[in-house]
Design a protein around this motif. Sequence first.
Motif, mmCIF file in Angstrom:
data_model
loop_
_atom_site.group_PDB
_atom_site.id
_atom_site.type_symbol
_atom_site.label_atom_id
_atom_site.label_comp_id
_atom_site.label_asym_id
_atom_site.label_seq_id
_atom_site.Cartn_x
_atom_site.Cartn_y
_atom_site.Cartn_z
ATOM 1 N N TRP A 187 54.410 -6.007 -70.786
ATOM 2 C CA TRP A 187 54.808 -6.431 -72.127
ATOM 3 C C TRP A 187 54.483 -5.306 -73.100
ATOM 4 C CZ3 TRP A 187 57.425 -10.965 -72.586
ATOM 5 C CH2 TRP A 187 57.357 -11.835 -71.497
ATOM 6 N N VAL A 188 55.486 -4.894 -73.861
ATOM 7 C CA VAL A 188 55.320 -3.861 -74.882
ATOM 8 C C VAL A 188 55.217 -4.555 -76.233
ATOM 9 C CG1 VAL A 188 56.324 -1.816 -75.980
ATOM 10 C CG2 VAL A 188 56.701 -2.238 -73.532
ATOM 11 N N LEU A 189 54.169 -4.256 -76.975
ATOM 12 C CA LEU A 189 53.991 -4.804 -78.315
ATOM 13 C C LEU A 189 54.033 -3.651 -79.314
ATOM 14 C CD1 LEU A 189 51.000 -7.273 -77.711
ATOM 15 C CD2 LEU A 189 53.431 -7.616 -77.260
ATOM 16 N N ARG A 190 54.850 -3.794 -80.337
ATOM 17 C CA ARG A 190 54.847 -2.843 -81.451
ATOM 18 C C ARG A 190 54.190 -3.552 -82.621
ATOM 19 N NH1 ARG A 190 57.695 1.528 -79.852
ATOM 20 N NH2 ARG A 190 59.537 1.271 -78.499
ATOM 21 N N SER A 191 52.960 -3.125 -82.909
ATOM 22 C CA SER A 191 52.129 -3.843 -83.865
ATOM 23 C C SER A 191 51.367 -2.844 -84.735
ATOM 24 C CB SER A 191 51.134 -4.743 -83.113
ATOM 25 O OG SER A 191 50.245 -5.383 -84.000
ATOM 26 N N GLU A 207 56.840 -6.870 -82.713
ATOM 27 C CA GLU A 207 57.955 -6.906 -81.773
ATOM 28 C C GLU A 207 57.392 -6.951 -80.353
ATOM 29 O OE1 GLU A 207 62.100 -4.513 -80.785
ATOM 30 O OE2 GLU A 207 60.331 -3.363 -81.407
ATOM 31 N N VAL A 208 57.923 -7.851 -79.550
ATOM 32 C CA VAL A 208 57.491 -8.008 -78.159
ATOM 33 C C VAL A 208 58.681 -7.685 -77.259
ATOM 34 C CG1 VAL A 208 56.573 -9.607 -76.427
ATOM 35 C CG2 VAL A 208 55.847 -9.811 -78.827
ATOM 36 N N ILE A 209 58.484 -6.763 -76.330
ATOM 37 C CA ILE A 209 59.533 -6.355 -75.398
ATOM 38 C C ILE A 209 59.031 -6.594 -73.978
ATOM 39 C CG2 ILE A 209 61.092 -4.508 -74.680
ATOM 40 C CD1 ILE A 209 60.360 -3.058 -77.294
ATOM 41 N N ARG A 210 59.815 -7.311 -73.218
ATOM 42 C CA ARG A 210 59.475 -7.590 -71.823
ATOM 43 C C ARG A 210 60.180 -6.573 -70.930
ATOM 44 N NH1 ARG A 210 61.703 -12.934 -68.712
ATOM 45 N NH2 ARG A 210 60.263 -12.974 -66.953
ATOM 46 N N VAL A 211 59.408 -5.841 -70.136
ATOM 47 C CA VAL A 211 59.956 -4.809 -69.255
ATOM 48 C C VAL A 211 59.578 -5.163 -67.816
ATOM 49 C CG1 VAL A 211 60.042 -2.351 -68.704
ATOM 50 C CG2 VAL A 211 59.773 -3.097 -71.087
ATOM 51 N N MET A 227 72.956 -9.206 -73.097
ATOM 52 C CA MET A 227 71.497 -9.025 -73.090
ATOM 53 C C MET A 227 71.101 -7.967 -72.074
ATOM 54 S SD MET A 227 68.510 -11.821 -72.174
ATOM 55 C CE MET A 227 69.030 -12.925 -73.465
ATOM 56 N N ASP A 228 70.229 -7.018 -72.475
ATOM 57 C CA ASP A 228 69.698 -6.025 -71.552
ATOM 58 C C ASP A 228 68.648 -6.711 -70.687
ATOM 59 O OD1 ASP A 228 68.318 -3.995 -70.277
ATOM 60 O OD2 ASP A 228 68.377 -2.624 -71.985
ATOM 61 N N ARG A 229 68.936 -6.851 -69.414
ATOM 62 C CA ARG A 229 68.052 -7.614 -68.531
ATOM 63 C C ARG A 229 66.706 -6.935 -68.352
ATOM 64 N NH1 ARG A 229 70.355 -11.533 -65.450
ATOM 65 N NH2 ARG A 229 68.987 -11.115 -63.691
ATOM 66 N N ASP A 230 66.626 -5.618 -68.544
ATOM 67 C CA ASP A 230 65.348 -4.929 -68.420
ATOM 68 C C ASP A 230 64.492 -5.096 -69.662
ATOM 69 O OD1 ASP A 230 65.889 -4.028 -65.920
ATOM 70 O OD2 ASP A 230 66.589 -2.055 -66.539
ATOM 71 N N ASN A 231 65.122 -5.156 -70.828
ATOM 72 C CA ASN A 231 64.382 -5.089 -72.069
ATOM 73 C C ASN A 231 64.724 -6.287 -72.949
ATOM 74 O OD1 ASN A 231 63.464 -2.531 -71.201
ATOM 75 N ND2 ASN A 231 65.317 -1.590 -71.990
ATOM 76 N N VAL A 232 64.046 -7.394 -72.726
ATOM 77 C CA VAL A 232 64.268 -8.611 -73.499
ATOM 78 C C VAL A 232 63.264 -8.626 -74.639
ATOM 79 C CG1 VAL A 232 64.412 -11.111 -73.383
ATOM 80 C CG2 VAL A 232 65.033 -9.760 -71.397
ATOM 81 N N ARG A 233 63.758 -8.859 -75.847
ATOM 82 C CA ARG A 233 62.932 -8.700 -77.035
ATOM 83 C C ARG A 233 62.831 -10.011 -77.817
ATOM 84 N NH1 ARG A 233 63.366 -2.853 -78.657
ATOM 85 N NH2 ARG A 233 64.456 -1.856 -76.937
ATOM 86 N N ILE A 234 61.683 -10.159 -78.490
ATOM 87 C CA ILE A 234 61.494 -11.247 -79.431
ATOM 88 C C ILE A 234 60.578 -10.716 -80.517
ATOM 89 C CG2 ILE A 234 59.491 -12.229 -78.211
ATOM 90 C CD1 ILE A 234 60.597 -15.016 -78.903
ATOM 91 N N VAL A 235 60.752 -11.198 -81.735
ATOM 92 C CA VAL A 235 59.908 -10.777 -82.844
ATOM 93 C C VAL A 235 59.048 -11.958 -83.270
ATOM 94 C CG1 VAL A 235 59.850 -9.918 -85.208
ATOM 95 C CG2 VAL A 235 61.544 -9.023 -83.605
#
Length: 303
Positions: free
Chosen positions: A66-70, A14-18, A1-9
């Motif tokens: 939090w990055v959201l791709r929507s 798409e939600v990315i935690r930075v 797992m990339d500790r900087d960029n944890v993702r969930i859909v």
Amino acid sequence: MDRDNVRIVLGDVEVIRVGEWTGPFAPARDLVPDSPVQVWKDNEGWLAPAHWERDTDRAVAALQTWVLRSAGRTILVDTGVGDGRERPGSPQFHHRQSDLLGRLARAGVRPPDVDVVVNTHLHADHVGWNTHDVEGEWVPTFPNAQYLLPAADDRHFGPDGAYGGGVWEDDRLVYEDSVAPVHRAGQAVLWEGSHRIDEHLTLESAPGHTPGSSALRLASGGDRAVFVGDLLHSPVQILDPSWNSCFCLDPAGAAASRRRILERAAAERELVVPAHFAGAGAVEVRRQGDGFALSRWAAYGAR
């Protein structure tokens, strides 16, 4: 797992935690003054070590975006502390340096790619990367973005409200380096009540922590989430939503907003996403007596 960029859909989003920083932040009952000592001890099994450092009795917190791709767009929810800021009233933020832009880049997000910036409220640790220093001048970091700012906070923390009533010098500094440049660039959009971003995302007012504190609701397919900003600083506040953080400007209003948001989250099985939770960073809740209990942490697991 990339500790900087944890993702969930969640549905079609798409939600990315930075992350910007994670660690012990403040003595537990300095952060949540109404929370009894025994509550922390009784819940050590899930509070420690991700949310509480028992040996020092300090609450653990995270600074993160939090990055959201929507709907074909890239949206940032809050922008952290920023670099090189004058924050004499907040030693942990004063002249801080971080690599948030580098971490965003590793998540596939460059500043020109960002379409919308959501500031859930206008405290220093939510607006810092709104701007960056270019040859001694603060300018918007995300040149193509629309910045959604709660109008009530803009009035309170801006010159019309004499920068938070002049109670704290940092409020003026924050506004001048992280908010005013966005206005000057013509990228600020003020909203009140509610604001629809797209078919999946809606902002709504949740005042109390600050006059303009807001929550961002996500509804896509059968999935639900709510990004609550600073309505919650520690998971212990889920157990009793009357417990405010030391930073809440209107304690009664903050407690009312917190309870309302948690009641809906429990009823609709929304994933609750606070700004500063470390560990998994997001959690489902359920009703328990007069308060609430944690149901399960976000599916992508702890950082």
